[in-house]
Design a protein around this motif. Sequence first.
Motif, PDB file in Angstrom:
ATOM      1  N   GLU A  58       8.752  20.018 -12.966  1.00 27.25           N
ATOM      2  CA  GLU A  58       9.562  19.775 -12.303  1.00 27.25           C
ATOM      3  C   GLU A  58       8.996  19.977 -11.373  1.00 27.25           C
ATOM      4  O   GLU A  58       9.331  19.810  -9.857  1.00 27.25           O
ATOM      5  CB  GLU A  58      10.313  19.506 -13.075  1.00 27.25           C
ATOM      6  CG  GLU A  58      11.490  18.624 -12.064  1.00 27.25           C
ATOM      7  CD  GLU A  58      11.679  16.908 -12.523  1.00 27.25           C
ATOM      8  OE1 GLU A  58      12.169  16.694 -11.835  1.00 27.25           O
ATOM      9  OE2 GLU A  58      10.962  16.824 -12.339  1.00 27.25           O
ATOM     10  N   VAL A  99      15.205  16.937 -16.616  1.00 29.53           N
ATOM     11  CA  VAL A  99      14.567  17.975 -16.579  1.00 29.53           C
ATOM     12  C   VAL A  99      15.305  18.009 -18.192  1.00 29.53           C
ATOM     13  O   VAL A  99      14.907  18.221 -19.799  1.00 29.53           O
ATOM     14  CB  VAL A  99      14.662  19.312 -16.342  1.00 29.53           C
ATOM     15  CG1 VAL A  99      14.218  19.956 -17.461  1.00 29.53           C
ATOM     16  CG2 VAL A  99      13.455  19.528 -15.416  1.00 29.53           C
ATOM     17  N   ALA A 121       9.980  22.015 -16.860  1.00 30.07           N
ATOM     18  CA  ALA A 121      10.778  22.584 -16.028  1.00 30.07           C
ATOM     19  C   ALA A 121       9.480  23.392 -14.888  1.00 30.07           C
ATOM     20  O   ALA A 121       9.788  22.765 -13.878  1.00 30.07           O
ATOM     21  CB  ALA A 121      11.665  23.725 -16.620  1.00 30.07           C
ATOM     22  N   ALA A 144      17.817  19.164 -12.554  1.00 27.78           N
ATOM     23  CA  ALA A 144      18.391  19.574 -14.036  1.00 27.78           C
ATOM     24  C   ALA A 144      18.226  18.741 -15.137  1.00 27.78           C
ATOM     25  O   ALA A 144      17.652  19.038 -15.955  1.00 27.78           O
ATOM     26  CB  ALA A 144      19.688  20.511 -13.501  1.00 27.78           C
TER      27      ALA A 144
END
Length: 470
Positions: free
Chosen positions: A329, A356, A326, A353
């Motif tokens: 990313e 991930v 996360a 989201a």
Amino acid sequence: MKSSSAEKNEKEATGVARWRQGDGARRKRRRRGLSRDARAQIPALVVALLLLVGAVVACLPPAERLGWGADFAGGTSYTFVSDADADLSSAVGTVRDRLAALDVRGARVSAADGQLTVQVPAGEDDASAVAEVARTGRFELVRLDSISDADALARISAGVSDVELAEGTYEAFLDGSSVTAASAVETSSGSGVYGLALSFDSEGAQAFADVTGELAPVYGQIAVVVDGTVVAAPQVSQAIEGGQVSISLSLTQTEAAGIAAAISTGELPCSLVQQGSSAFSAAVGADELGRALVVAGVAVLALLVVLLVWMRLLGLVAYAGLVYTAVLEVGGLALLSSAGVFVPTVTAYLGAAVAVLVAFCAQLLVVARVRSRMRSGTDARDALRSAPRSLRIELGTLAAVFVVGGLVLYFVVSDGGLATSPAGLAWPVAAVVGALSLALVVLPLGKLLACGPLRDRDAAGARDAKRDED
């Protein structure tokens, strides 16, 4: 039997000396306890830490690096109408490309009900830039001695700028179709005055060389005409060959860049007239964003509990992979946003989201395969080596789908009037950071634990199994 001298030394040894001897032995045992396999994981974990720090730095401050976009910050909406009955939808792409050329990021362009609307997010708002992109963009170079309107000719000769030329009173020897590249250039360093740098195709270069060669002996002038208005009329002192020229126009940077963008993107199919502007509010306010973050935080903590109950130490390893993925990313998207490639929108962040979570599921699949093999009696280190290999086809296919699918989404699909769909960039970024997380965090941490707690767990399991057999 000990010698008398040895007995004497033993008796004379102080408690501190004996403690030092024992401490040295303990340190030696600890050094021996750090196996070669454990030491081999340290470089990967160090690289992972450096990437993590870089990703965090890339995200700070978030308002500058990531940006909030129109969905999160609101902005200004500009409305244009055409002065003729024209299909404004054909102008959307050109206006959008011009805004991008002027570094107005995150703008949305749409056409409906006879109006063209440009929404510019707060922080990117520039009314002068929006006005420039609404130019028709007709660019022409005209010999001053070919203008038949005497009044306009006199005003231009007197140095008056922004002189309008009526249709039929002049004939251009070059237009925008002969220009292969155009950009705004500062006439002198620090002057704040800009002109145009132009490159012509072969026919345009020859035409420009011929005209400048004819005008140079008499110091004639060439009028630079944009949408029928003379913006400058520089004097020619020598023939200019080679197909490249810089023209001083005494314009602001935005004006010069607007003309260059209009030349590069081509003429609009119709003339646009600004009808008005108004502010619009954010689609996601601070309250909604705060609630979403609280919900996400609770979900992440609940996931940690589930993983610990399900897999114990391996669950903690999988959770570390999720957090690392996360952060990387977000850091990757921040770098793309700083480069002007990624445009933050609600859709883009939702896509990130989801990306991930899918990358985490791939890592969780590897950890679950490791756990399954350990439960079947495979040594933890062997399970950590063999499990990723057994899933290499599935992981490779997933990564390829993410990269190809994301790029197709980015370049092909339009999102809210944007030239590209920014959500698509989150997918290839997730594929890369997911692979890094697996290679630099999940597997090294698992192997490190396999040299300690997991190894002890294997040994305890073996002892229990032997006791059951007995």
